[in-house]
Design a protein around this motif. Structure first.
Motif, PDB file in Angstrom:
ATOM      1  N   ARG A 124      -7.764   9.229  -5.358  1.00 21.90           N
ATOM      2  CA  ARG A 124      -8.843   8.282  -5.044  1.00 21.90           C
ATOM      3  C   ARG A 124      -8.592   6.957  -5.757  1.00 21.90           C
ATOM      4  N   VAL A 125      -8.197   7.030  -7.023  1.00 25.78           N
ATOM      5  CA  VAL A 125      -7.914   5.819  -7.788  1.00 25.78           C
ATOM      6  C   VAL A 125      -6.702   5.094  -7.204  1.00 25.78           C
ATOM      7  N   ALA A 126      -5.686   5.847  -6.803  1.00 31.92           N
ATOM      8  CA  ALA A 126      -4.486   5.242  -6.219  1.00 31.92           C
ATOM      9  C   ALA A 126      -4.819   4.516  -4.928  1.00 31.92           C
ATOM     10  N   THR A 127      -5.659   5.111  -4.095  1.00 30.32           N
ATOM     11  CA  THR A 127      -6.040   4.485  -2.831  1.00 30.32           C
ATOM     12  C   THR A 127      -6.820   3.199  -3.079  1.00 30.32           C
ATOM     13  N   ALA A 128      -7.743   3.233  -4.038  1.00 33.96           N
ATOM     14  CA  ALA A 128      -8.539   2.051  -4.354  1.00 33.96           C
ATOM     15  C   ALA A 128      -7.674   0.948  -4.966  1.00 33.96           C
ATOM     16  N   THR A 129      -6.795   1.314  -5.887  1.00 31.92           N
ATOM     17  CA  THR A 129      -5.902   0.336  -6.513  1.00 31.92           C
ATOM     18  C   THR A 129      -4.968  -0.272  -5.480  1.00 31.92           C
TER      19      THR A 129
ATOM     20  N   ILE B  55      -8.858   4.376   9.680  1.00 35.17           N
ATOM     21  CA  ILE B  55      -7.760   5.224   9.208  1.00 35.17           C
ATOM     22  C   ILE B  55      -7.015   4.561   8.061  1.00 35.17           C
ATOM     23  N   ALA B  56      -6.741   3.250   8.207  1.00 34.82           N
ATOM     24  CA  ALA B  56      -5.970   2.536   7.196  1.00 34.82           C
ATOM     25  C   ALA B  56      -6.681   2.528   5.849  1.00 34.82           C
ATOM     26  N   ALA B  57      -7.984   2.241   5.850  1.00 30.65           N
ATOM     27  CA  ALA B  57      -8.726   2.187   4.594  1.00 30.65           C
ATOM     28  C   ALA B  57      -8.930   3.570   3.995  1.00 30.65           C
ATOM     29  N   PHE B  58      -9.145   4.573   4.834  1.00 30.03           N
ATOM     30  CA  PHE B  58      -9.336   5.937   4.338  1.00 30.03           C
ATOM     31  C   PHE B  58      -8.080   6.431   3.623  1.00 30.03           C
ATOM     32  N   LEU B  59      -6.919   6.106   4.176  1.00 27.88           N
ATOM     33  CA  LEU B  59      -5.663   6.562   3.594  1.00 27.88           C
ATOM     34  C   LEU B  59      -5.093   5.598   2.565  1.00 27.88           C
ATOM     35  N   GLY B  60      -5.586   4.350   2.535  1.00 28.22           N
ATOM     36  CA  GLY B  60      -5.070   3.364   1.593  1.00 28.22           C
ATOM     37  C   GLY B  60      -3.739   2.770   1.998  1.00 28.22           C
ATOM     38  N   VAL B  61      -3.452   2.728   3.311  1.00 25.86           N
ATOM     39  CA  VAL B  61      -2.144   2.260   3.763  1.00 25.86           C
ATOM     40  C   VAL B  61      -2.164   0.828   4.291  1.00 25.86           C
ATOM     41  N   GLY B  62      -3.341   0.220   4.408  1.00 27.84           N
ATOM     42  CA  GLY B  62      -3.394  -1.181   4.769  1.00 27.84           C
ATOM     43  C   GLY B  62      -3.427  -1.505   6.239  1.00 27.84           C
TER      44      GLY B  62
ATOM     45  N   GLY C 278       0.791  -1.222   0.000  1.00 26.37           N
ATOM     46  CA  GLY C 278       0.000   0.000   0.000  1.00 26.37           C
ATOM     47  C   GLY C 278       0.819   1.267   0.000  1.00 26.37           C
ATOM     48  N   PHE C 279       1.836   1.326   0.843  1.00 26.44           N
ATOM     49  CA  PHE C 279       2.633   2.536   0.948  1.00 26.44           C
ATOM     50  C   PHE C 279       3.363   2.840  -0.349  1.00 26.44           C
ATOM     51  N   VAL C 280       3.786   1.803  -1.039  1.00 25.35           N
ATOM     52  CA  VAL C 280       4.491   2.022  -2.300  1.00 25.35           C
ATOM     53  C   VAL C 280       3.496   2.281  -3.428  1.00 25.35           C
ATOM     54  N   ALA C 281       2.392   1.538  -3.428  1.00 25.63           N
ATOM     55  CA  ALA C 281       1.435   1.634  -4.528  1.00 25.63           C
ATOM     56  C   ALA C 281       0.744   2.984  -4.598  1.00 25.63           C
ATOM     57  N   VAL C 282       0.411   3.574  -3.459  1.00 22.01           N
ATOM     58  CA  VAL C 282      -0.348   4.837  -3.481  1.00 22.01           C
ATOM     59  C   VAL C 282       0.391   5.940  -4.248  1.00 22.01           C
ATOM     60  N   PRO C 283       1.632   6.287  -3.889  1.00 22.89           N
ATOM     61  CA  PRO C 283       2.294   7.359  -4.646  1.00 22.89           C
ATOM     62  C   PRO C 283       2.591   6.987  -6.092  1.00 22.89           C
ATOM     63  N   VAL C 284       2.891   5.703  -6.341  1.00 25.62           N
ATOM     64  CA  VAL C 284       3.234   5.287  -7.697  1.00 25.62           C
ATOM     65  C   VAL C 284       2.016   5.361  -8.623  1.00 25.62           C
TER      66      VAL C 284
ATOM     67  N   LEU D  47       8.940   4.788   5.745  1.00 24.41           N
ATOM     68  CA  LEU D  47       7.780   5.641   6.017  1.00 24.41           C
ATOM     69  C   LEU D  47       8.052   7.086   5.608  1.00 24.41           C
ATOM     70  N   ALA D  48       9.211   7.595   5.991  1.00 22.78           N
ATOM     71  CA  ALA D  48       9.555   8.975   5.666  1.00 22.78           C
ATOM     72  C   ALA D  48       9.644   9.178   4.156  1.00 22.78           C
ATOM     73  N   ALA D  49      10.249   8.230   3.451  1.00 21.01           N
ATOM     74  CA  ALA D  49      10.407   8.350   2.003  1.00 21.01           C
ATOM     75  C   ALA D  49       9.057   8.355   1.294  1.00 21.01           C
ATOM     76  N   VAL D  50       8.134   7.528   1.762  1.00 23.03           N
ATOM     77  CA  VAL D  50       6.825   7.447   1.102  1.00 23.03           C
ATOM     78  C   VAL D  50       6.011   8.709   1.359  1.00 23.03           C
ATOM     79  N   ALA D  51       6.099   9.270   2.559  1.00 24.22           N
ATOM     80  CA  ALA D  51       5.382  10.517   2.837  1.00 24.22           C
ATOM     81  C   ALA D  51       5.832  11.617   1.875  1.00 24.22           C
ATOM     82  N   VAL D  52       7.120  11.712   1.647  1.00 25.03           N
ATOM     83  CA  VAL D  52       7.652  12.706   0.721  1.00 25.03           C
ATOM     84  C   VAL D  52       7.178  12.413  -0.704  1.00 25.03           C
ATOM     85  N   ALA D  53       7.179  11.132  -1.096  1.00 29.02           N
ATOM     86  CA  ALA D  53       6.753  10.757  -2.444  1.00 29.02           C
ATOM     87  C   ALA D  53       5.310  11.128  -2.713  1.00 29.02           C
ATOM     88  N   VAL D  54       4.456  10.943  -1.722  1.00 33.63           N
ATOM     89  CA  VAL D  54       3.040  11.296  -1.897  1.00 33.63           C
ATOM     90  C   VAL D  54       2.869  12.796  -2.111  1.00 33.63           C
ATOM     91  N   LEU D  55       3.601  13.588  -1.345  1.00 34.58           N
ATOM     92  CA  LEU D  55       3.506  15.036  -1.508  1.00 34.58           C
ATOM     93  C   LEU D  55       4.013  15.467  -2.884  1.00 34.58           C
TER      94      LEU D  55
END
Length: 267
Positions: A43-48, A152-159, A23-29, A256-264
């Motif tokens: 929204r699509v990224a979170t669902a995917t 929280i996990a489902a709302f953010l798509g983080v699993g 989830g953490f990798v898939a959302v920003p990608v 975790l830190a790297a993915v937060a930056v990637a999402v932004l």
């Protein structure tokens, strides 16, 4: 496509080593790959991400040793409440402003990093938590945590692993066990979230962006990510790498830190 398959290799690695399910990798990608969808890309990224996590976490759970999974014995109420919370979180993500989801994702992950660095029990195990001596046993996670974790996990798509791994770590588990047990817990979150996402409303911009969606799920992106991830999960579950526990914990925080930056940056 090849880029997504390559990223899929990374999602497989994070599923085994960190319990993320991808989830953490898939959302920003996926948000980056589907940027043509505009504000709907998140929204699509979170669902995917939810679909990718179902398959990755389910497969990882199936190939995990039974003695490790025994650490969740008696956790039926927790799993049910995780699923209930995930259903609510998934519905909320469908109606929430996309920018809110993006900022909430990055903000929550950033707060988690600060918490892991400053509060005892993750990098510096708390002797009162259990598991620090042969005579002590790790404690089970309280079932009451299931609804807020799942929501929280489902709302953010983080699993869910962003919450369950630190919680199990502080309950006395090693990183290797905590990340392995995060997979079945992630499955409890991702299954209802995926069901909601597959029935999501149409995204008008998908036609112009040449993105083929099933509900809110980008099936092509999900398939490419899974093609890269599943072989890695199989190999690493059978031959798990030996990583010092403290180094494993630091690597978790770094990702975790790297993915937060990637999402932004994906916005």
């Amino acid at each position: 496509m090849m880029t997504l398959i390559g990223i899929g290799l990374l999602t497989g690695l994070t599923t085994v080593l960190f319990g993320f399910g991808g989830g953490f990798v898939a959302v920003p990608v996926v948000a980056w790959a589907d940027a043509g969808l505009g504000t709907d890309a998140m929204r699509v990224a979170t669902a995917t991400s939810a679909l990718v996590m179902v398959v990755n976490a389910g497969f990882a759970t199936a190939v995990t040793r039974r003695r490790v999974l025994a650490g969740l014995r008696g956790s039926g109420p927790l799993l049910l409440l995780l699923a209930a919370g995930a259903s609510a979180g998934a519905f909320a993500s469908r109606i929430a402003p996309p920018d809110l989801v993006r900022w909430a994702f990055a903000g929550y992950v950033a707060l988690t990093v600060v918490d892991l660095l400053l509060r005892p029990g993750f990098l510096r195990p708390d002797a009162r938590a259990g598991g620090t001596s042969p005579a002590q046993r790790p404690r089970p996670l309280p079932a009451v945590l299931g609804v807020p974790m799942g929501t929280i996990a489902a709302f953010l798509g983080v699993g869910g692993s962003v919450m369950t791994v630190p919680a199990m770590r502080r309950a006395g588990h090693t990183m290797q066990v905590a990340t392995a047990l995060a997979n079945p817990l992630t499955l409890a979150v991702a299954l209802p979230a995926t069901a909601v996402s597959l029935g999501g409303t149409a995204v008008p911009a998908a036609v112009d962006a040449h993105v083929h969606l099933t509900g809110l799920v980008d099936a092509g992106a999900a398939g490419a990510l899974l093609l890269g991830a599943l072989p890695v999960i199989l190999v690493l579950r059978r031959r798990p790498p030996r990583i010092p526990d403290r180094a494993h914990a630091w690597a978790y925080i770094g990702l975790l830190a790297a993915v937060a930056v990637a999402v932004l940056l994906s916005g």
